[in-house]
Structures are given as C-alpha cells and as structure tokens.
Design a protein around this motif. Structure first.
Motif, PDB file in Angstrom:
ATOM      1  N   ALA A  36       0.858  -1.183   0.000  1.00  0.00           N
ATOM      2  CA  ALA A  36       0.000   0.000   0.000  1.00  0.00           C
ATOM      3  C   ALA A  36       0.892   1.230   0.000  1.00  0.00           C
ATOM      4  N   VAL A  37       0.519   2.217  -0.794  1.00  0.00           N
ATOM      5  CA  VAL A  37       1.265   3.478  -0.834  1.00  0.00           C
ATOM      6  C   VAL A  37       0.364   4.593  -0.331  1.00  0.00           C
ATOM      7  N   LEU A  38       0.909   5.423   0.514  1.00  0.00           N
ATOM      8  CA  LEU A  38       0.171   6.535   1.098  1.00  0.00           C
ATOM      9  C   LEU A  38       0.694   7.838   0.534  1.00  0.00           C
ATOM     10  N   HIS A  52       0.758   0.811 -11.217  1.00  0.00           N
ATOM     11  CA  HIS A  52       1.737  -0.149 -10.700  1.00  0.00           C
ATOM     12  C   HIS A  52       1.100  -1.223  -9.823  1.00  0.00           C
ATOM     13  N   ASP A  53      -0.221  -1.300  -9.836  1.00  0.00           N
ATOM     14  CA  ASP A  53      -0.958  -2.305  -9.070  1.00  0.00           C
ATOM     15  C   ASP A  53      -0.638  -2.215  -7.573  1.00  0.00           C
ATOM     16  N   LEU A  54      -0.584  -0.990  -7.075  1.00  0.00           N
ATOM     17  CA  LEU A  54      -0.358  -0.726  -5.660  1.00  0.00           C
ATOM     18  C   LEU A  54      -1.661  -0.225  -5.037  1.00  0.00           C
ATOM     19  N   HIS A  55      -1.914  -0.597  -3.804  1.00  0.00           N
ATOM     20  CA  HIS A  55      -3.118  -0.106  -3.126  1.00  0.00           C
ATOM     21  C   HIS A  55      -2.865   1.318  -2.659  1.00  0.00           C
ATOM     22  N   ARG A  68      -3.776   7.151  11.898  1.00  0.00           N
ATOM     23  CA  ARG A  68      -4.451   5.950  12.406  1.00  0.00           C
ATOM     24  C   ARG A  68      -5.235   5.258  11.282  1.00  0.00           C
ATOM     25  N   ARG A  69      -5.972   6.055  10.511  1.00  0.00           N
ATOM     26  CA  ARG A  69      -6.775   5.474   9.441  1.00  0.00           C
ATOM     27  C   ARG A  69      -5.907   4.772   8.404  1.00  0.00           C
ATOM     28  N   VAL A  75      -4.470  -2.647   6.937  1.00  0.00           N
ATOM     29  CA  VAL A  75      -4.821  -3.935   7.534  1.00  0.00           C
ATOM     30  C   VAL A  75      -6.097  -4.487   6.901  1.00  0.00           C
ATOM     31  N   ALA A  76      -7.095  -3.621   6.720  1.00  0.00           N
ATOM     32  CA  ALA A  76      -8.362  -4.074   6.147  1.00  0.00           C
ATOM     33  C   ALA A  76      -8.200  -4.521   4.699  1.00  0.00           C
ATOM     34  N   ALA A  77      -7.382  -3.807   3.937  1.00  0.00           N
ATOM     35  CA  ALA A  77      -7.248  -4.105   2.504  1.00  0.00           C
ATOM     36  C   ALA A  77      -6.272  -5.230   2.215  1.00  0.00           C
ATOM     37  N   LEU A  78      -5.189  -5.289   2.983  1.00  0.00           N
ATOM     38  CA  LEU A  78      -4.108  -6.221   2.655  1.00  0.00           C
ATOM     39  C   LEU A  78      -3.887  -7.302   3.703  1.00  0.00           C
ATOM     40  N   GLY A  79      -4.565  -7.202   4.841  1.00  0.00           N
ATOM     41  CA  GLY A  79      -4.489  -8.274   5.823  1.00  0.00           C
ATOM     42  C   GLY A  79      -3.514  -8.076   6.953  1.00  0.00           C
TER      43      GLY A  79
END
Length: 257
Positions: A36-38, A52-55, A68-69, A75-79
């Motif tokens: 995941a990239v923020l 690039h198929d990154l969340h 926090r979010r 965690v919710a998206a990638l486990g």
C-alpha cells in the motif's frame, strides 16, 4: 520473466507515489510483498498507484486521525502490516528569522510526529508478524546541518533518535527498526532545486550538481531512487533479522570527512 515468490507479507510506504517512495514500493512488490502506498489524496497519486498495481491510501500525515486510518485501511485491505516505511516528507528553504510558523509545524508533524504515530498504530500488527520491520528514510541531514533548512534538519535528526529508541523497545518483540540516510537523490524535488539554483546562481545545472550539491562527496554522482530501494529491500528482508537501531548511510562518502 521470473515471478517473485509471494511472501504473504504486506508493506505500507508513505510518500509512495513518486521518487524514493515509489521506488521502494515497486522493489518490495517485486520482492513478493503486497504494498500500500500513502500520499495526499490527489488523482495523480491514485493514477500512479493504479498503474503499478499498488493499493492507494489518500491521507494527510499532518493529521493524527489520518495516520491511524492509514494503518487501519492497510490492515483491512491487505491483511496486516509487516513492513512500515516512513518516507514522506518535503523541504522548505528559509532563514530561521523568516521561517513561517505554520510550515514549521506541518513539516515536523509530517516528518517526525507521523512516523511516531504510524509506528505506534502499526506496532501490534508488526509484533504479530514475527518479523516486523520499520524503515525510516532519514537523510545525511540527520547527521549534519546546512543553512536555511531548520525544520527539515530538525525533523531528520529527531527521526534518527526515534529510530534508535524504538529499536531498543522492539528488540524483544521480534521487530526491527532502522534508518536509511541518503545523500542527494535524483528525484523531481531535487531536479527542481537544481533548476532553481542554476537560475539564481547563473550557472549550469551540471555545475550545481558538481560544485554545490556534490562538492563534499567522494563520489560525484547523484544517487537514483532505485539505489535507496535496493537497501530498503535488504533491511525489510528476513535476512536482516539481526540489524536494528542501525543508521545506514548511503551518502556518496559525504560524512566520511
């Protein structure tokens, strides 16, 4: 082309849609991690992540709730979160007497407070991983100072202190905390700085690189984002289990003097 071995690990990379952050995200993805990239919630960042198929996680790291979010969404998206890369940052050049107070607050929050908060919120997941990794992207300016960069340098010095303290607290919990300190890297931000200095100094971009930015370095060549990503890949790996509290200089010999 050989496909990466899926490691069933996840990574969150801040500032992950350009420059060093994107290079690290792509390298970890190539290593088999789900990534995941923020970044700030802008269409350009979303497009880069999708390409690039990154969340993608849109967040403002100057806001505590967004920190926090970001962890919760990863965690919710990638486990889970097995690797946290605190890379997001920016520079603002001004003498101390003229430095805007609100810019100081924002810079320290993004580059120092946010890594603390993200580490805090990710800590239970990193512990659960059994091989959790926190990688803080600092800078040679975490060791040495330059004029007109007071907030940036204060944040990077603080990030090294946070790294060492967290490493001592994390040792018995199965996770490691390390910092990478690059010299000048050829990113869009640095390219902009080169162009600005060439214009104000009346010299060529090549002269800015060689005579200004790289003057103290032993190797007179800008780093590429992929160079930092290669080091981050090792630090994130299981092979680096014994490395913690390390401040890893990738600085072209800048601090060897």
């Amino acid at each position: 082309m050989t496909q990466p071995v899926q490691e069933d690990r996840t990574a969150l990379v801040t500032g992950g849609t350009s420059g060093i952050g994107l290079a690290i995200a792509q390298r970890l993805q190539a290593d088999g991690l789900r990534v995941a990239v923020l970044d700030l919630d802008r269409s350009q960042g979303r497009d880069v992540a999708a390409a690039h198929d990154l969340h993608f996680i849109g967040a403002d790291l100057s806001r505590r709730a967004d920190c926090r979010r970001a962890v919760e969404e990863t965690v919710a998206a990638l486990g889970g979160v097995d690797v946290l890369v605190n890379n997001a940052g920016f520079q603002h050049i001004d003498p101390i007497a003229e430095f805007p107070e609100d810019t100081w607050d924002t810079m320290l929050h993004v580059m120092l407070t946010a890594p603390f908060l993200l580490s805090k919120y990710a800590w239970p997941h990193l512990r659960r991983s059994g091989h959790g990794r926190i990688i803080n992207v600092a800078s040679i300016h975490g060791h040495v100072a330059s004029p007109f960069k007071s907030a940036y340098i204060s944040a990077k010095h603080g990030l090294i202190g946070l790294t060492r303290t967290a490493a001592l607290e994390a040792g018995e919990q199965g996770l490691t905390v390390n910092a990478i300190c690059p010299g000048y890297v050829r990113t869009p931000l640095v390219e902009g700085q080169i162009a600005d200095q060439a214009r104000t100094r009346g010299i060529t971009a090549e002269e800015v690189e060689q005579k200004v930015m790289l003057e103290p370095a032993a190797i007179k060549r800008l780093l590429n984002p992929e160079d930092i990503a290669a080091l981050a890949s090792y630090v994130a790996s299981r092979a680096a289990w014994g490395m913690t509290g390390a401040v890893l200089d990738l600085d072209l010999g800048w601090t060897a003097r």
